[in-house]
Motif scaffolding. Structure first.
Motif, mmCIF file in Angstrom:
data_model
loop_
_atom_site.group_PDB
_atom_site.id
_atom_site.type_symbol
_atom_site.label_atom_id
_atom_site.label_comp_id
_atom_site.label_asym_id
_atom_site.label_seq_id
_atom_site.Cartn_x
_atom_site.Cartn_y
_atom_site.Cartn_z
ATOM 1 N N ILE A 34 0.845 -1.196 0.000
ATOM 2 C CA ILE A 34 0.000 0.000 0.000
ATOM 3 C C ILE A 34 0.878 1.242 0.000
ATOM 4 O O ILE A 34 1.875 1.315 0.721
ATOM 5 C CB ILE A 34 -0.917 0.024 1.229
ATOM 6 N N GLY A 35 0.482 2.191 -0.787
ATOM 7 C CA GLY A 35 1.210 3.447 -0.855
ATOM 8 C C GLY A 35 0.345 4.623 -0.429
ATOM 9 O O GLY A 35 -0.881 4.575 -0.546
ATOM 10 N N TRP A 36 0.999 5.640 0.086
ATOM 11 C CA TRP A 36 0.355 6.930 0.344
ATOM 12 C C TRP A 36 0.944 7.949 -0.619
ATOM 13 O O TRP A 36 2.168 8.010 -0.797
ATOM 14 C CB TRP A 36 0.602 7.398 1.779
ATOM 15 N N PHE A 37 0.067 8.751 -1.193
ATOM 16 C CA PHE A 37 0.447 9.821 -2.100
ATOM 17 C C PHE A 37 -0.195 11.114 -1.608
ATOM 18 O O PHE A 37 -1.112 11.089 -0.791
ATOM 19 C CB PHE A 37 -0.060 9.518 -3.520
ATOM 20 N N ARG A 100 0.102 -3.397 -7.127
ATOM 21 C CA ARG A 100 -0.240 -4.676 -7.749
ATOM 22 C C ARG A 100 0.531 -5.841 -7.151
ATOM 23 O O ARG A 100 0.207 -6.991 -7.424
ATOM 24 C CB ARG A 100 0.019 -4.611 -9.257
ATOM 25 N N GLY A 101 1.553 -5.555 -6.377
ATOM 26 C CA GLY A 101 2.389 -6.616 -5.841
ATOM 27 C C GLY A 101 2.429 -6.650 -4.337
ATOM 28 O O GLY A 101 1.737 -5.904 -3.651
ATOM 29 N N GLY A 106 7.875 1.381 -5.031
ATOM 30 C CA GLY A 106 8.116 2.788 -5.311
ATOM 31 C C GLY A 106 6.815 3.497 -5.610
ATOM 32 O O GLY A 106 5.739 3.061 -5.220
ATOM 33 N N PHE A 107 6.919 4.578 -6.352
ATOM 34 C CA PHE A 107 5.762 5.466 -6.489
ATOM 35 C C PHE A 107 5.320 5.685 -7.930
ATOM 36 O O PHE A 107 4.684 6.697 -8.237
ATOM 37 C CB PHE A 107 6.085 6.808 -5.833
ATOM 38 N N ARG A 111 1.602 1.380 -11.158
ATOM 39 C CA ARG A 111 1.692 0.160 -10.357
ATOM 40 C C ARG A 111 0.481 -0.005 -9.447
ATOM 41 O O ARG A 111 0.242 -1.089 -8.923
ATOM 42 C CB ARG A 111 2.944 0.219 -9.466
ATOM 43 N N TYR A 112 -0.258 1.045 -9.245
ATOM 44 C CA TYR A 112 -1.336 1.047 -8.259
ATOM 45 C C TYR A 112 -2.685 0.905 -8.959
ATOM 46 O O TYR A 112 -2.976 1.630 -9.914
ATOM 47 C CB TYR A 112 -1.265 2.330 -7.423
#
Length: 125
Positions: A34-37, A100-101, A106-107, A111-112
């Motif tokens: 999970i990413g935060w942007f 996706r993984g 990274g950002f 990928r999201y």
């Protein structure tokens, strides 16, 4: 419906703290990094932090290193972003997104695959 929902934003004074939450519905968040942007007015969206499925393998943007901490509670299907020592330049809409993984890649936004609606963070005196 597969979606992410952010919460915890608000108005805070410089030097203050906020904790953002990202909750998944319709899918198991624990299966994805999970990413935060964030996106500030007039600026492009930028990556802030990301975390792998086990909670390790975290990555931070240089601008937030030492101030922000990403974590996850897979039992609650939730990822958190603890933000300390906030600065006016942290003002932005903050989004979480599912990679996706399994591991933080990274950002790169392609990928999201699932994004939340965002929560506003305003740092001002």
């Amino acid at each position: 419906q597969l979606q992410l929902v952010e919460s915890g934003g608000g108005l805070v004074q410089p030097g203050g703290s906020l904790r953002l939450s990202c909750v998944a519905s319709g899918f198991t968040l624990s299966s994805y990094a999970i990413g935060w942007f964030r996106q500030a007015p007039g600026k492009e969206r930028e990556g802030v932090s990301c975390v792998g499925i086990s909670g390790s393998g975290t990555v931070y943007a240089d601008s937030v290193k030492g101030r922000f901490t990403i974590s996850r509670d897979n039992a609650k299907n939730t990822v958190y972003l603890q933000m300390n020592s906030l600065k006016p330049e942290d003002t932005a809409v903050y989004y979480c997104a599912a990679d996706r993984g399994y591991y933080c890649s990274g950002f790169k936004e392609n990928r999201y695959w699932s994004w939340g609606q965002g929560t506003q963070v305003t740092v001002s005196s």
